[in-house]
Design a protein around this motif. Structure first.
Motif, PDB file in Angstrom:
ATOM      1  N   ALA A   1       4.628   5.583  -5.283  1.00 50.37           N
ATOM      2  CA  ALA A   1       4.749   5.556  -6.737  1.00 50.37           C
ATOM      3  C   ALA A   1       3.772   6.522  -7.388  1.00 50.37           C
ATOM      4  O   ALA A   1       4.128   7.231  -8.337  1.00 50.37           O
ATOM      5  CB  ALA A   1       4.522   4.135  -7.248  1.00 50.37           C
ATOM      6  N   ASP A   2       2.544   6.562  -6.878  1.00 49.50           N
ATOM      7  CA  ASP A   2       1.556   7.498  -7.418  1.00 49.50           C
ATOM      8  C   ASP A   2       1.994   8.942  -7.233  1.00 49.50           C
ATOM      9  O   ASP A   2       1.835   9.769  -8.140  1.00 49.50           O
ATOM     10  CB  ASP A   2       0.189   7.270  -6.772  1.00 49.50           C
ATOM     11  N   LEU A   3       2.556   9.260  -6.078  1.00 46.96           N
ATOM     12  CA  LEU A   3       3.064  10.618  -5.831  1.00 46.96           C
ATOM     13  C   LEU A   3       4.190  10.967  -6.802  1.00 46.96           C
ATOM     14  O   LEU A   3       4.233  12.077  -7.344  1.00 46.96           O
ATOM     15  CB  LEU A   3       3.569  10.753  -4.389  1.00 46.96           C
TER      16      LEU A   3
ATOM     17  N   LYS B   1       4.755   9.697  -9.723  1.00 51.17           N
ATOM     18  CA  LYS B   1       4.232   9.803 -11.084  1.00 51.17           C
ATOM     19  C   LYS B   1       3.581  11.157 -11.321  1.00 51.17           C
ATOM     20  O   LYS B   1       3.620  11.676 -12.426  1.00 51.17           O
ATOM     21  CB  LYS B   1       3.228   8.685 -11.360  1.00 51.17           C
ATOM     22  N   GLN B   2       2.970  11.719 -10.279  1.00 50.79           N
ATOM     23  CA  GLN B   2       2.329  13.025 -10.410  1.00 50.79           C
ATOM     24  C   GLN B   2       3.346  14.136 -10.595  1.00 50.79           C
ATOM     25  O   GLN B   2       3.060  15.130 -11.253  1.00 50.79           O
ATOM     26  CB  GLN B   2       1.481  13.329  -9.185  1.00 50.79           C
ATOM     27  N   ASN B   3       4.504  13.974 -10.004  1.00 52.82           N
ATOM     28  CA  ASN B   3       5.547  15.005 -10.118  1.00 52.82           C
ATOM     29  C   ASN B   3       6.279  14.755 -11.387  1.00 52.82           C
ATOM     30  O   ASN B   3       7.009  15.156 -11.976  1.00 52.82           O
ATOM     31  CB  ASN B   3       6.486  14.973  -8.922  1.00 52.82           C
TER      32      ASN B   3
ATOM     33  N   SER C   1       4.012   1.544  -0.958  1.00 50.87           N
ATOM     34  CA  SER C   1       4.778   1.664  -2.201  1.00 50.87           C
ATOM     35  C   SER C   1       3.892   2.171  -3.330  1.00 50.87           C
ATOM     36  O   SER C   1       4.333   2.962  -4.167  1.00 50.87           O
ATOM     37  CB  SER C   1       5.448   0.346  -2.568  1.00 50.87           C
ATOM     38  N   LYS C   2       2.634   1.753  -3.356  1.00 55.85           N
ATOM     39  CA  LYS C   2       1.712   2.256  -4.378  1.00 55.85           C
ATOM     40  C   LYS C   2       1.472   3.751  -4.196  1.00 55.85           C
ATOM     41  O   LYS C   2       1.494   4.514  -5.162  1.00 55.85           O
ATOM     42  CB  LYS C   2       0.388   1.501  -4.325  1.00 55.85           C
ATOM     43  N   LYS C   3       1.286   4.186  -2.945  1.00 53.75           N
ATOM     44  CA  LYS C   3       1.066   5.610  -2.677  1.00 53.75           C
ATOM     45  C   LYS C   3       2.292   6.429  -3.079  1.00 53.75           C
ATOM     46  O   LYS C   3       2.154   7.501  -3.694  1.00 53.75           O
ATOM     47  CB  LYS C   3       0.761   5.832  -1.199  1.00 53.75           C
TER      48      LYS C   3
ATOM     49  N   SER D   1       0.820  -1.198   0.000  1.00 52.73           N
ATOM     50  CA  SER D   1       0.000   0.000   0.000  1.00 52.73           C
ATOM     51  C   SER D   1       0.862   1.260   0.000  1.00 52.73           C
ATOM     52  O   SER D   1       0.616   2.198  -0.769  1.00 52.73           O
ATOM     53  CB  SER D   1      -0.923  -0.010   1.214  1.00 52.73           C
TER      54      SER D   1
END
Length: 65
Positions: free
Chosen positions: A59-61, A63-65, A55-57, A53
């Motif tokens: 990675a998502d952060l 990807k947004q940057n 690592s997904k959060k 969970s």
């Protein structure tokens, strides 16, 4: 090329591949350790589900940057 020469090259290639794998593991471990330290997480509370969970959060952060 003789068989011995080819085998030496294969051995060198295998050694290089192992070095690459080892370095990748070191980087992954350092990154994980830094994330855990920076977030003040407790190792005792990190289950596999929590790690996935988090690592997904992260990675998502990223990807947004």
């Amino acid at each position: 090329m003789t068989q011995t020469s080819i085998q030496k090259q294969v051995d060198k290639l295998n050694a290089l591949n192992q070095k690459i794998k080892d370095e990748k593991n070191k980087i992954e471990q350092r990154l994980g350790k830094q994330i855990i330290n920076q977030a003040n997480l407790d190792y005792a509370n990190l289950s596999n589900d929590n790690i996935k969970s988090l690592s997904k959060k992260i990675a998502d952060l990223l990807k947004q940057n």
